[in-house]
Design an enzyme around this catalytic site. Structure first.
Site, PDB file in Angstrom:
ATOM      1  N   ASP A   1      16.405 120.818 -21.522  1.00  0.00           N
ATOM      2  CA  ASP A   1      16.989 119.096 -22.258  1.00  0.00           C
ATOM      3  C   ASP A   1      16.450 120.478 -23.856  1.00  0.00           C
ATOM      4  O   ASP A   1      18.015 120.159 -24.313  1.00  0.00           O
ATOM      5  CB  ASP A   1      16.311 117.772 -22.472  1.00  0.00           C
ATOM      6  CG  ASP A   1      17.156 116.913 -20.853  1.00  0.00           C
ATOM      7  OD1 ASP A   1      18.149 117.597 -20.737  1.00  0.00           O
ATOM      8  OD2 ASP A   1      16.499 116.229 -21.244  1.00  0.00           O
TER       9      ASP A   1
ATOM     10  N   ASP B   1       5.223 119.017 -24.523  1.00  0.00           N
ATOM     11  CA  ASP B   1       3.830 118.395 -23.280  1.00  0.00           C
ATOM     12  C   ASP B   1       3.071 118.669 -22.813  1.00  0.00           C
ATOM     13  O   ASP B   1       2.360 119.794 -24.036  1.00  0.00           O
ATOM     14  CB  ASP B   1       4.665 119.160 -22.348  1.00  0.00           C
ATOM     15  CG  ASP B   1       4.747 118.079 -20.885  1.00  0.00           C
ATOM     16  OD1 ASP B   1       4.098 117.977 -20.324  1.00  0.00           O
ATOM     17  OD2 ASP B   1       5.928 117.393 -20.703  1.00  0.00           O
ATOM     18  N   ARG B   2       2.320 118.808 -22.148  1.00  0.00           N
ATOM     19  CA  ARG B   2       1.430 118.733 -22.257  1.00  0.00           C
ATOM     20  C   ARG B   2       0.215 120.300 -21.819  1.00  0.00           C
ATOM     21  O   ARG B   2       1.114 120.946 -21.405  1.00  0.00           O
ATOM     22  CB  ARG B   2       0.742 118.294 -20.323  1.00  0.00           C
ATOM     23  CG  ARG B   2       0.594 116.932 -20.425  1.00  0.00           C
ATOM     24  CD  ARG B   2       0.952 115.945 -18.717  1.00  0.00           C
ATOM     25  NE  ARG B   2      -0.363 116.720 -17.843  1.00  0.00           N
ATOM     26  CZ  ARG B   2      -1.299 115.787 -17.169  1.00  0.00           C
ATOM     27  NH1 ARG B   2      -0.903 114.515 -17.524  1.00  0.00           N
ATOM     28  NH2 ARG B   2      -2.324 116.414 -16.856  1.00  0.00           N
TER      29      ARG B   2
ATOM     30  N   ASP C   1      -0.780 115.834 -26.533  1.00  0.00           N
ATOM     31  CA  ASP C   1      -0.871 114.354 -25.392  1.00  0.00           C
ATOM     32  C   ASP C   1      -0.617 113.655 -26.450  1.00  0.00           C
ATOM     33  O   ASP C   1      -0.929 113.589 -27.880  1.00  0.00           O
ATOM     34  CB  ASP C   1      -2.150 115.314 -25.102  1.00  0.00           C
ATOM     35  CG  ASP C   1      -2.466 113.303 -24.369  1.00  0.00           C
ATOM     36  OD1 ASP C   1      -1.607 112.627 -23.963  1.00  0.00           O
ATOM     37  OD2 ASP C   1      -3.645 113.185 -24.525  1.00  0.00           O
TER      38      ASP C   1
ATOM     39  N   HIS D   1      12.459 112.086 -23.343  1.00  0.00           N
ATOM     40  CA  HIS D   1      13.782 111.417 -21.570  1.00  0.00           C
ATOM     41  C   HIS D   1      13.073 110.894 -20.491  1.00  0.00           C
ATOM     42  O   HIS D   1      12.101 111.596 -20.081  1.00  0.00           O
ATOM     43  CB  HIS D   1      14.465 113.229 -21.694  1.00  0.00           C
ATOM     44  CG  HIS D   1      15.710 112.305 -20.405  1.00  0.00           C
ATOM     45  ND1 HIS D   1      15.923 113.842 -19.986  1.00  0.00           N
ATOM     46  CD2 HIS D   1      15.942 111.846 -19.960  1.00  0.00           C
ATOM     47  CE1 HIS D   1      16.659 113.259 -18.768  1.00  0.00           C
ATOM     48  NE2 HIS D   1      17.101 111.975 -19.485  1.00  0.00           N
TER      49      HIS D   1
ATOM     50  N   HIS E   1       9.835 105.257 -18.827  1.00  0.00           N
ATOM     51  CA  HIS E   1      10.360 104.773 -17.328  1.00  0.00           C
ATOM     52  C   HIS E   1       8.525 104.976 -16.506  1.00  0.00           C
ATOM     53  O   HIS E   1       8.313 104.709 -15.441  1.00  0.00           O
ATOM     54  CB  HIS E   1      11.638 104.953 -16.748  1.00  0.00           C
ATOM     55  CG  HIS E   1      10.708 106.404 -16.523  1.00  0.00           C
ATOM     56  ND1 HIS E   1      12.541 106.270 -15.288  1.00  0.00           N
ATOM     57  CD2 HIS E   1      10.461 107.172 -16.418  1.00  0.00           C
ATOM     58  CE1 HIS E   1      12.420 107.773 -14.460  1.00  0.00           C
ATOM     59  NE2 HIS E   1      10.927 108.880 -15.184  1.00  0.00           N
TER      60      HIS E   1
ATOM     61  N   GLU F   1      17.239 107.100 -21.342  1.00  0.00           N
ATOM     62  CA  GLU F   1      16.590 106.359 -20.242  1.00  0.00           C
ATOM     63  C   GLU F   1      17.524 104.734 -19.337  1.00  0.00           C
ATOM     64  O   GLU F   1      18.454 105.156 -19.566  1.00  0.00           O
ATOM     65  CB  GLU F   1      15.445 104.645 -20.427  1.00  0.00           C
ATOM     66  CG  GLU F   1      14.219 105.771 -20.689  1.00  0.00           C
ATOM     67  CD  GLU F   1      13.171 105.795 -19.712  1.00  0.00           C
ATOM     68  OE1 GLU F   1      13.129 105.772 -18.824  1.00  0.00           O
ATOM     69  OE2 GLU F   1      12.341 106.853 -20.380  1.00  0.00           O
TER      70      GLU F   1
ATOM     71  N   GLU G   1      11.893 100.660 -14.433  1.00  0.00           N
ATOM     72  CA  GLU G   1      12.801 100.766 -14.649  1.00  0.00           C
ATOM     73  C   GLU G   1      13.476  99.104 -15.511  1.00  0.00           C
ATOM     74  O   GLU G   1      13.158  98.348 -15.187  1.00  0.00           O
ATOM     75  CB  GLU G   1      14.468 101.021 -14.338  1.00  0.00           C
ATOM     76  CG  GLU G   1      13.995 102.610 -13.367  1.00  0.00           C
ATOM     77  CD  GLU G   1      14.386 103.359 -14.199  1.00  0.00           C
ATOM     78  OE1 GLU G   1      14.792 103.173 -15.628  1.00  0.00           O
ATOM     79  OE2 GLU G   1      13.301 104.632 -13.337  1.00  0.00           O
TER      80      GLU G   1
HETATM   81  C1  LIG Z   1       8.859 112.547 -15.695  1.00  0.00           C
HETATM   82  S1  LIG Z   1       9.081 113.809 -16.735  1.00  0.00           S
HETATM   83  C2  LIG Z   1      10.685 113.745 -17.558  1.00  0.00           C
HETATM   84  C3  LIG Z   1      10.387 115.462 -18.014  1.00  0.00           C
HETATM   85  C4  LIG Z   1      11.414 115.618 -19.158  1.00  0.00           C
HETATM   86  N1  LIG Z   1      11.359 114.979 -20.383  1.00  0.00           N
HETATM   87  C5  LIG Z   1      12.850 115.668 -18.753  1.00  0.00           C
HETATM   88  O1  LIG Z   1      13.216 114.394 -18.674  1.00  0.00           O
HETATM   89  O2  LIG Z   1      13.111 116.236 -17.620  1.00  0.00           O
HETATM   90  C6  LIG Z   1       7.546 113.384 -17.013  1.00  0.00           C
HETATM   91  C7  LIG Z   1       7.067 114.096 -18.662  1.00  0.00           C
HETATM   92  O3  LIG Z   1       5.798 113.616 -19.135  1.00  0.00           O
HETATM   93  C8  LIG Z   1       5.007 114.628 -19.619  1.00  0.00           C
HETATM   94  N2  LIG Z   1       3.414 113.670 -19.598  1.00  0.00           N
HETATM   95  C9  LIG Z   1       2.715 113.324 -18.652  1.00  0.00           C
HETATM   96  N3  LIG Z   1       1.677 112.653 -19.342  1.00  0.00           N
HETATM   97  C10 LIG Z   1       2.222 113.821 -20.932  1.00  0.00           C
HETATM   98  C11 LIG Z   1       1.421 113.484 -21.575  1.00  0.00           C
HETATM   99  N4  LIG Z   1      -0.777 112.341 -21.886  1.00  0.00           N
HETATM  100  N5  LIG Z   1       1.641 113.729 -23.019  1.00  0.00           N
HETATM  101  C12 LIG Z   1       2.278 114.412 -23.065  1.00  0.00           C
HETATM  102  N6  LIG Z   1       3.297 114.561 -22.054  1.00  0.00           N
HETATM  103  C13 LIG Z   1       3.515 113.794 -20.833  1.00  0.00           C
HETATM  104  C14 LIG Z   1       4.908 115.459 -18.040  1.00  0.00           C
HETATM  105  O4  LIG Z   1       4.089 116.203 -18.079  1.00  0.00           O
HETATM  106  C15 LIG Z   1       5.875 115.223 -17.777  1.00  0.00           C
HETATM  107  O5  LIG Z   1       7.280 116.563 -18.374  1.00  0.00           O
END
Ligand SMILES: C[S@@+](CC[C@H](N)C(=O)[O-])C[C@H]1O[C@@H](n2cnc3c(N)ncnc32)[C@H](O)[C@@H]1O
Length: 409
Positions: free
Chosen positions: A256, A275-276, A296, A312, A316, A345, A372
């Site tokens: 994105d 992200d993580r 985090d 994004h 959800h 979302e 959702e």
């Molecule tokens: C459903 S994916 C969405 C990714 C991206 N925003 C997209 O729309 O394609 C959820 C994202 O949240 C990240 N995530 C989960 N727990 C997290 C945390 N505690 N801190 C940061 N990111 C986290 C995951 O690694 C993943 O990349």
């Protein structure tokens, strides 16, 4: 012999079929294929017509044993590299024996798989046991489309299979504990879905490539004519050198923010992908302007006073109480009258939601014990509970996601 079966209240009726037929005709005449609203409108009316013509048992057969094995079979075909082999030699039609040799598989087995894929219009049977790719099977040669299949098959099919027993065992209560969802039951694990993605070989890559591919094929808020990016983010943007334009919180592989950078290189300001740590480590190289930051979102947001914090498909993934923690960690970073949270979302309509939204809701339920949300649920979470203000909800097309623009009150 044509059969005329007993007509009862469960049979297709002229009253239902004929108006739909007429609508298909009218919408067909004014169809603009490059206008997605016009195309989808006709598609939905045609689907309604198809369903109106179907008897209940025909519908059950279609759902239960015609459509159900499709994704497993497509996945198998991908493992055999079948669609790529079908595309060789100028994509000429090939018989099953030839294809079996090319894929090192049993011709009887492959013939059965191809017969069903053809019956479901995924490939085309141009003669007895002779096949060629369709537009759909050819799309499996493009990662934007194909990456979803292995992810959906290896991750989701087990959750869905486990769902009925899980709901029975939990006495039909709405599940809101991500550590106790159909995911744990289906995968026989005590890990959360995100922990499982990180520790199961190959899964993290499947998740991020699926998300990237899925998103790239949708109409998005940053596309021209959707959300006024220049007006709402560009005008009034701080001129300071360190000013941050957009922080993509939980941005996954960065698809994105990369697309945002490409579309809006004319707007100044830093772009930050968070992200993580394991996800950030797995991302590819980006243009210098995009900074990568392990973060985090259950800890306080370290980037203060950005113009926009973009989430994004994050909220959800989580039940309300956890979403509240994420928003509370973001709130202190917001500069009043300047910063926005852009929540991208689905907003489930109060009535007649599209199946792409309702199906995703069931996916979220079985994977993360999350959901959702309707506009009412978003307002309750963001305004009543998190104490933020929804400035606007930008919904550009039915069945696509929305952008919820949020500020400090
Ligand atoms: C459903 S994916 C969405 C990714 C991206 N925003 C997209 O729309 O394609 C959820 C994202 O949240 C990240 N995530 C989960 N727990 C997290 C945390 N505690 N801190 C940061 N990111 C986290 C995951 O690694 C993943 O990349």
């Amino acid at each position: 012999m044509d059969s005329t079966h007993n007509v009862d209240s469960l049979s297709p009726s002229r009253e239902e079929v004929l108006p739909l037929l007429e609508q298909v005709h009218i919408k067909g005449l004014s169809l603009q294929l490059n206008n997605s609203k016009s195309r989808k409108d006709l598609m939905e009316t045609t689907r309604a017509l198809f369903l109106a013509l179907e008897t209940p048992m025909e519908a059950i057969v279609r759902m239960a044993w015609a459509e159900k094995p499709l994704v497993p079979l497509i996945y198998t075909a991908m493992n055999l590299n079948l669609f790529a082999k079908m595309n060789e030699n100028g994509a000429s039609p090939k018989n099953v024996r030839e294809l079996a040799e090319m894929t090192d598989s049993d011709p009887i087995l492959l013939g059965r798989i191809l017969k069903h894929l053809a019956a479901m219009s995924f490939v085309k049977e141009t003669g007895p046991d002779i096949y060629t790719n369709t537009r759909l099977s050819k799309s499996m040669l493009h990662p934007d489309h194909s990456s979803s299949i292995p992810f959906l098959e290896t991750t989701f099919s087990k959750n869905f299979t486990a769902l009925p027993k899980f709901l029975l065992d939990t006495k039909y209560r709405n599940c809101t504990d991500p550590m106790k969802s159909a995911f744990q039951a289906g995968h026989d694990t005590t890990l959360s879905a995100f922990e499982w993605f990180s520790t199961t070989p190959g899964q993290l890559e499947l998740l991020t490539t699926h998300m990237a591919g899925y998103n790239r094929t949708l109409t998005r808020w940053m596309d021209k004519g959707c959300y006024p990016v220049e007006k709402n983010l560009g005008i009034g943007l701080s001129k300071e050198e360190e000013a941050v334009l957009l922080v993509d919180v939980g941005g996954g592989s960065g698809h994105d923010i990369l697309d945002f950078h490409k579309q809006y290189s004319g707007i100044s300001g830093r772009l930050i992908l968070q992200d993580r740590p394991d996800v950030i480590a797995s991302t590819k190289d980006f243009p210098d302007r995009i900074e990568k930051m392990p973060y985090d979102f259950f800890t306080e947001q370290p980037i203060k006073g950005a113009r926009a914090y973009y989430l994004h498909f994050i909220l959800h993934d989580w039940p309300d109480s956890t979403c509240l923690d994420i928003l509370k960690n973001l709130k202190p970073a917001l500069k009043k009258g300047y910063s926005k949270i852009l929540i991208n979302e689905y907003v489930v309509p109060a009535q007649n939601a599209h199946y792409s939204v309702t199906g995703l809701d069931i996916m979220m339920m079985s994977l993360f014990a999350s959901m959702e949300r309707t506009e009412e649920a978003w307002r309750k979470l963001i305004e009543e509970e998190a104490g933020l203000k929804i400035v606007a909800i930008w919904t550009y097309e039915r069945g696509t996601d929305s952008l919820i623009e949020v500020e400090l009150p």
